[in-house]
Design a protein around this motif. Structure first.
Motif, mmCIF file in Angstrom:
data_model
loop_
_atom_site.group_PDB
_atom_site.id
_atom_site.type_symbol
_atom_site.label_atom_id
_atom_site.label_comp_id
_atom_site.label_asym_id
_atom_site.label_seq_id
_atom_site.Cartn_x
_atom_site.Cartn_y
_atom_site.Cartn_z
ATOM 1 N N VAL A 1 -9.256 -24.690 -36.217
ATOM 2 C CA VAL A 1 -10.711 -24.777 -36.226
ATOM 3 C C VAL A 1 -11.189 -23.556 -36.993
ATOM 4 O O VAL A 1 -10.731 -22.434 -36.751
ATOM 5 N N THR A 2 -12.090 -23.777 -37.946
ATOM 6 C CA THR A 2 -12.564 -22.675 -38.769
ATOM 7 C C THR A 2 -14.087 -22.675 -38.797
ATOM 8 O O THR A 2 -14.725 -23.704 -38.603
ATOM 9 N N ARG A 3 -14.635 -21.489 -39.053
ATOM 10 C CA ARG A 3 -16.080 -21.362 -39.237
ATOM 11 C C ARG A 3 -16.338 -20.739 -40.605
ATOM 12 O O ARG A 3 -15.727 -19.719 -40.957
ATOM 13 N N ILE A 4 -17.230 -21.360 -41.388
ATOM 14 C CA ILE A 4 -17.508 -20.946 -42.758
ATOM 15 C C ILE A 4 -18.982 -20.593 -42.880
ATOM 16 O O ILE A 4 -19.853 -21.336 -42.404
ATOM 17 N N ASP A 5 -19.274 -19.488 -43.520
ATOM 18 C CA ASP A 5 -20.654 -19.085 -43.784
ATOM 19 C C ASP A 5 -21.291 -20.101 -44.733
ATOM 20 O O ASP A 5 -20.808 -20.305 -45.851
ATOM 21 N N GLY B 1 -4.444 -26.714 -32.193
ATOM 22 C CA GLY B 1 -3.719 -27.937 -31.865
ATOM 23 C C GLY B 1 -4.610 -29.157 -31.936
ATOM 24 O O GLY B 1 -4.507 -30.071 -31.115
ATOM 25 N N VAL B 2 -5.511 -29.195 -32.936
ATOM 26 C CA VAL B 2 -6.480 -30.277 -33.037
ATOM 27 C C VAL B 2 -5.767 -31.608 -33.256
ATOM 28 O O VAL B 2 -4.857 -31.706 -34.073
ATOM 29 N N GLU B 3 -6.176 -32.634 -32.547
ATOM 30 C CA GLU B 3 -5.520 -33.935 -32.622
ATOM 31 C C GLU B 3 -6.025 -34.775 -33.779
ATOM 32 O O GLU B 3 -5.272 -35.527 -34.370
ATOM 33 N N THR B 4 -7.305 -34.689 -34.107
ATOM 34 C CA THR B 4 -7.861 -35.523 -35.168
ATOM 35 C C THR B 4 -8.691 -34.665 -36.112
ATOM 36 O O THR B 4 -9.016 -33.518 -35.814
ATOM 37 N N GLY B 5 -9.044 -35.237 -37.256
ATOM 38 C CA GLY B 5 -9.896 -34.548 -38.215
ATOM 39 C C GLY B 5 -11.370 -34.753 -37.954
ATOM 40 O O GLY B 5 -12.192 -34.417 -38.798
ATOM 41 N N ALA B 6 -11.738 -35.343 -36.811
ATOM 42 C CA ALA B 6 -13.144 -35.585 -36.503
ATOM 43 C C ALA B 6 -13.891 -34.266 -36.346
ATOM 44 O O ALA B 6 -13.312 -33.229 -36.025
ATOM 45 N N ALA B 7 -15.192 -34.318 -36.569
ATOM 46 C CA ALA B 7 -16.011 -33.107 -36.478
ATOM 47 C C ALA B 7 -16.036 -32.581 -35.048
ATOM 48 O O ALA B 7 -15.978 -33.350 -34.084
ATOM 49 N N PRO B 8 -16.127 -31.256 -34.881
ATOM 50 C CA PRO B 8 -16.295 -30.696 -33.537
ATOM 51 C C PRO B 8 -17.650 -31.087 -32.963
ATOM 52 O O PRO B 8 -18.530 -31.570 -33.673
ATOM 53 N N ALA B 9 -17.807 -30.879 -31.666
ATOM 54 C CA ALA B 9 -19.107 -31.053 -31.001
ATOM 55 C C ALA B 9 -19.574 -29.690 -30.531
ATOM 56 O O ALA B 9 -18.759 -28.825 -30.192
ATOM 57 N N GLY C 1 -24.715 -25.618 -26.799
ATOM 58 C CA GLY C 1 -25.052 -24.211 -26.648
ATOM 59 C C GLY C 1 -24.294 -23.374 -27.662
ATOM 60 O O GLY C 1 -24.341 -23.620 -28.858
ATOM 61 N N LYS C 2 -23.530 -22.407 -27.185
ATOM 62 C CA LYS C 2 -22.729 -21.541 -28.048
ATOM 63 C C LYS C 2 -21.241 -21.887 -27.989
ATOM 64 O O LYS C 2 -20.399 -21.082 -28.394
ATOM 65 N N ALA C 3 -20.936 -23.083 -27.506
ATOM 66 C CA ALA C 3 -19.544 -23.534 -27.421
ATOM 67 C C ALA C 3 -19.309 -24.664 -28.404
ATOM 68 O O ALA C 3 -20.151 -25.557 -28.561
ATOM 69 N N VAL C 4 -18.162 -24.634 -29.083
ATOM 70 C CA VAL C 4 -17.759 -25.709 -29.988
ATOM 71 C C VAL C 4 -16.460 -26.295 -29.446
ATOM 72 O O VAL C 4 -15.509 -25.561 -29.159
ATOM 73 N N VAL D 1 -24.006 -25.467 -37.709
ATOM 74 C CA VAL D 1 -24.538 -24.762 -36.542
ATOM 75 C C VAL D 1 -24.712 -23.288 -36.899
ATOM 76 O O VAL D 1 -23.837 -22.669 -37.509
ATOM 77 N N ASP D 2 -25.854 -22.723 -36.557
ATOM 78 C CA ASP D 2 -26.130 -21.298 -36.771
ATOM 79 C C ASP D 2 -25.814 -20.855 -38.196
ATOM 80 O O ASP D 2 -25.077 -19.890 -38.425
ATOM 81 N N ALA D 3 -26.377 -21.559 -39.193
ATOM 82 C CA ALA D 3 -26.205 -21.219 -40.613
ATOM 83 C C ALA D 3 -24.743 -21.158 -41.024
ATOM 84 O O ALA D 3 -24.348 -20.350 -41.865
ATOM 85 N N SER D 4 -23.922 -22.027 -40.439
ATOM 86 C CA SER D 4 -22.503 -22.063 -40.775
ATOM 87 C C SER D 4 -21.972 -23.473 -40.576
ATOM 88 O O SER D 4 -22.619 -24.324 -39.958
ATOM 89 N N LEU D 5 -20.784 -23.710 -41.112
ATOM 90 C CA LEU D 5 -20.067 -24.951 -40.881
ATOM 91 C C LEU D 5 -18.873 -24.644 -39.994
ATOM 92 O O LEU D 5 -18.080 -23.746 -40.308
ATOM 93 N N VAL D 6 -18.744 -25.353 -38.892
ATOM 94 C CA VAL D 6 -17.553 -25.255 -38.048
ATOM 95 C C VAL D 6 -16.747 -26.524 -38.276
ATOM 96 O O VAL D 6 -17.265 -27.632 -38.106
ATOM 97 N N CYS D 7 -15.488 -26.370 -38.674
ATOM 98 C CA CYS D 7 -14.696 -27.497 -39.168
ATOM 99 C C CYS D 7 -13.361 -27.588 -38.451
ATOM 100 O O CYS D 7 -12.795 -26.576 -38.016
#
Length: 726
Positions: A412-416, A429-437, A440-443, A394-400
């Protein structure tokens, strides 16, 4: 830990009382037999129950555990590998893991350390006598009890007469405690591999650190294969014995009988760290300069050092210990950066910027249609060098999300996407390793007891939605988030306010937390039949209010975690695609239509992708390799053309990424680019280590502007797949 609302209350006649822990393959519960006897009952995670390879591995674990007497392990008392969710019950042995003991009270010494060493050797001797190789001996798999240590978790163990599951470059084990041969030739491990792991475990027990620890799993793996162990903190005779165990050559390591004699003869005063050596977990130990500041030629050489770290091109590698909140990228010299050979825009462009492939939702974790505009400006090859979970572009980055690590808060991290530089990281406090959703501008991510949303721009908390259950399998349209709870509920959450717009209770029947798919005006979910977690019914709800819109009935059952809805139509309908369960092959049917559009009962189809351009799959060949094929749809599902890959994939492999005139295939650490107009492989590439699925069935790579971003065993990597043309 107390039972959660979505946990079963009874399995195989055993009443579940409490949670004991959760690992990569399953959750372990404290349970009570009908006689009142306590047992530890392990249940395979739901997402793995439909995976044939994981079922095979679980049967293998049961067989391996039953081979040993139980004097040094937790003996098996009952098991059902063929249940809807396979399970195994072992005798309940009160105790705590070696890691828990060291982290809470510090390293061991004296009699306690000697008893641990002798007990582990006796355990390995029994395992090897019944021809079982553990292959994952580590502090987490050593249970300290009143009558000595017990070795637990045979999830990746193997007897020589059992099937080897380390296929297509997938490495099984934990790098700090793996032997060099596990990293370089995993199919050829011998009992000597467990002896090497024993030496590494004893170093940890004595110092609080492993003998090959580095700033990343990438460097740790290199150290295991090439560097001497850091054991200067150990005392005298014990240090010499441990160094014997850690010999790189398997044939030169001692056997259990040799070790028993040596350990029993070691003076009591030499069990522990030598005087003056730091022994507090996490404290800095003397590290050779070559390890503290690896020269860049060494980093480049890592690309071909061992199977775990094989690759082509130059990758940026950094140490995480210099940045507690995340990695800092260093810049690869221009002389080492391969020339970019990405095709022109006409070749890359799909008909729409985001077109679902193999189902999925535009802009989210399973939608990878390419667009030239998505290529990050100033991109250079990079590798994170540290573990990450699944990511979304999303937006030229990876949110993981961070991967599942028991006992640790997950981030939760954001990488260029251009440089791999960490932009922000937040505790979530993420429960699983699944990708975020992303909406808009919310992850948004699933958290323990609900979900949370953060700002994509800077990671600040936007809202927190508590719930009785964790809200799983998140996906989104442009405005709202959708997910499922453990009770089978499907719900829609406003992306701006975090308020629940609607909730349908029990829609999924007895299917716990099935996958949700969104196409325009419809939300699709596999509905259980009340008897089995597999289903023949897909229920489509209105995205506006959650009310029933359409029902799709399939001729065979499908695994609810494989549901995809591709080729979306204006009214939100589309083509249902799912993998048969039980049974082989795939099913396809238009939403709400009857009869079935196409049934492909082909056991050799390892993966299937439906795109606006056509229907593509990975097909096993009689010789054992795999080929990329286009399927004759809407015909009989036969093969229109084939392109040999020259490498092998798993029985269930990541779906090919199809976009424009190109398809991208990754199996293990190898990949290929297929030209869909010329029907041939046009480029090959390698990842820095085998592709990882992070415990999720459908985590796959991302293609943006012709650049591949892929999750590997050592973190995410970014590379030019066209750097090595065929």
């Amino acid at each position: 830990m107390a039972l959660r609302d979505n946990d079963p209350r009874e399995i195989g006649g055993y009443v579940l009382l409490d949670r004991l822990g959760s690992g990569g393959m399953g959750t372990v519960f404290l349970a009570r037999a009908e006689s009142g006897r306590p047992v530890a009952l392990k249940i395979v995670h739901e997402q793995f129950a439909a995976d044939a390879e994981f079922r095979t591995r679980f049967r293998q674990e049961v067989r391996a555990a039953r081979r040993v007497s139980g004097a040094f392990t937790a003996p098996v008392v009952d098991a059902d590998p063929d249940a809807a969710r396979p399970w195994m019950a072992t005798a309940y042995v009160p105790g705590r893991t070696l890691r828990d003991r060291v982290e809470s009270e510090g390293p061991l010494s004296g009699t306690e350390l000697r008893v641990l060493a002798v007990g582990l050797v006796e355990a390995l001797r029994e395992l090897h006598q019944v021809r079982v190789i553990h292959r994952d001996l580590k502090p987490d798999n050593v249970l300290l009890t009143e009558d000595g240590p017990r070795v637990i978790d045979f999830g990746i163990s193997r007897a020589p007469d059992h099937q080897t599951l380390t296929v297509t470059g997938r490495i099984l084990g934990t790098p700090p405690y793996m032997s060099p041969e596990q990293l370089s030739t995993p199919h050829r491990v011998t009992p000597a591999s467990d002896v090497f792991s024993l030496g590494a475990v004893l170093v940890y027990a004595t110092t609080g650190r492993g003998p090959f620890d580095a700033g990343s799993p990438y460097m740790t793996a290199y150290n295991v294969v090439h560097e001497p162990p850091e054991i200067a903190e150990l005392s005298g005779t014990v240090r010499e014995i441990v160094q014997w165990c850690l010999t790189k050559e398997p044939g030169e390591r001692p056997g259990p009988e040799d070790l028993l004699g040596a350990f029993r003869a070691a003076p009591e005063a030499e069990w522990g760290a030598r005087p003056g050596a730091p022994t507090v977990p996490g404290s800095a130990s003397p590290v050779p300069a070559a390890r503290r500041r690896p020269r860049r030629p060494l980093l480049v050489a890592l690309a071909t050092a061992v199977a775990l770290v094989a690759g082509t091109g130059a990758y940026v590698v950094w140490r995480d210990d210099a940045a507690p909140r995340g990695p800092k990228a260093s810049v690869t010299p221009s002389s080492q950066t391969p020339r970019t050979k990405v095709p022109d825009a006409a070749t890359l462009a799909a008909a729409t910027p985001y077109s679902p492939v193999s189902g999925g939702d535009p802009g989210n974790d399973a939608a990878y249609a390419d667009s030239p505009a998505r290529r990050p400006k100033g991109w250079k090859p990079w590798s994170t060098g540290s573990s990450r979970g699944a990511c979304v572009f999303v937006d030229a980055s990876l949110v993981c999300t961070s991967p599942n690590v028991a006992g640790h808060s997950r981030d939760v991290t954001r990488i260029d996407a251009a440089t791999g530089r960490l932009l922000w990281s937040v505790r979530a406090g993420v429960e699983t390793g699944a990708a975020p959703a992303v909406a808009g501008k919310a992850v948004a991510v699933s958290t323990t007891g609900g979900m949370r949303a953060f700002s994509v721009s800077d990671g600040h908390l936007l809202w927190d939605l508590p719930d009785e259950d964790t809200i799983l399998n998140l996906t989104a349209d442009r405005r709202d988030f959708y997910g499922t709870a453990g009770d089978g509920s499907v719900l829609a959450v406003d992306g701006v306010s975090g308020k629940v717009r609607w909730r349908r209770v029990g829609v999924a029947g007895n299917v716990p937390s099935p996958r949700v798919r969104v196409t325009g005006k419809l939300v699709h979910v596999m509905a259980g039949d009340g008897l089995s977690p597999d289903s023949r019914r897909v229920l489509s709800l209105r995205a506006t209010d959650g009310k029933d819109a359409k029902t799709t009935t399939l001729p065979r059952s499908c695994g609810p975690w494989t549901l995809a809805v591709a080729l979306p139509q204006a009214d939100g309908s589309g083509l249902v695609v799912c993998r048969a369960s039980p049974g082989d092959g795939y099913l396809m049917q238009w939403v709400g239509a009857s009869p079935t559009f196409l049934d492909l009962p082909n056991a050799h189809i390892a993966a299937l992708t439906v795109s606006e351009r056509g229907f593509y799959g990975l097909l096993a060949t009689p010789a054992g390799g795999h080929q990329f094929v286009e399927l004759d749809v809407p015909g009989n599902g036969g093969t229109l053309w084939k392109a040999p890959l020259e490498f092998t994939c798993d029985t269930v492999a990541p779906a090919p990424i199809v976009t424009g005139q190109r398809a991208y295939v990754i199996c293990g650490d190898r990949g290929a680019v297929i030209d869909l107009t010329r029907h041939k492989v046009v480029s090959r590439f390698q990842l820095p280590s085998p592709m990882s699925q992070w415990g999720e069935l459908n985590t796959t790579a991302i293609v943006a502007g012709g650049i591949v971003f892929a999750p590997t065993m050592t973190g995410w990597a970014s590379l030019d797949p066209y750097a090595t043309p065929v």
